[in-house]
Design an enzyme around this catalytic site. Sequence first.
Site: not given
Ligand code: PGA
Length: 237
Positions: A67, A133, A135, A140
């Site tokens: 992304d 959450n 995702h 999401e």
């Molecule tokens: P993080 O984020 O590795 O910074 O915890 C993971 C994500 O939001 O996909």
Amino acid sequence: MKIIICKDYEEMSKEAAKIFSDRIKNKKDIILGLATGSTPIGMYENLVKENKEGKLDFSNVRSFNLDEYLGISEDNDQSYHYFMNDNLFSKVNIKKENTHFPCLDENEDGSHYDKEIEEAGGIDIQVLGIGRNGHIAFNEPAEELNVNTGKINLTQSTIEANSRFFESEDQVPVSAVSMGMGSIMKAKELVILASGKEKADAVKYLIKGDKVSTDCPVSFALLHPNATLIVDEDAAK
Ligand code: PGA
């Protein structure tokens, strides 16, 4: 799904790097699916170390990132281009032209990225972090999830979580382009990483292993035939 529970973040990172390093050694022109976020940084550090020691060659490796934000430039230090350059690409002998990020075409469509991946032969191994959450990439929790790469409007919870990287919340981009669930699930192998207690709710789905839900997008990985979950003890709680 294969589950590996590690003592802490360092151990999780080493386990993940070992899998990636083995796969790269076995297929010099491997196609990696790469992720940003704090979770894979330790894995990248281990891969950089092996490369510096002359044990791991990236000269024929190709990569596709999950992304990228919309509305900030590639050289903004919060862009995912910048992140990948900073944490991996500038530190190993990967060729810049072999690294790819999703973008939108003039019709705001991103699905040409999926075709590009397919034409390259498909992603051999994909690393995934998990949002608190549940995702993955910018997919999401929602009633419906995208199949293909496309534009995403970020949820308030993700904007808040990402605001720690910006001077203020109103500087956080509100949209992004992200691989869809189908794009991700087509990878031949998934390696899912989670560290810390704030990931425990999402990880619970994977450890229980009996249900998938669009409320927890990572749960779709339970349908993948070759997925490994590597978590530390806090995330496994
Ligand atoms: P993080 O984020 O590795 O910074 O915890 C993971 C994500 O939001 O996909």
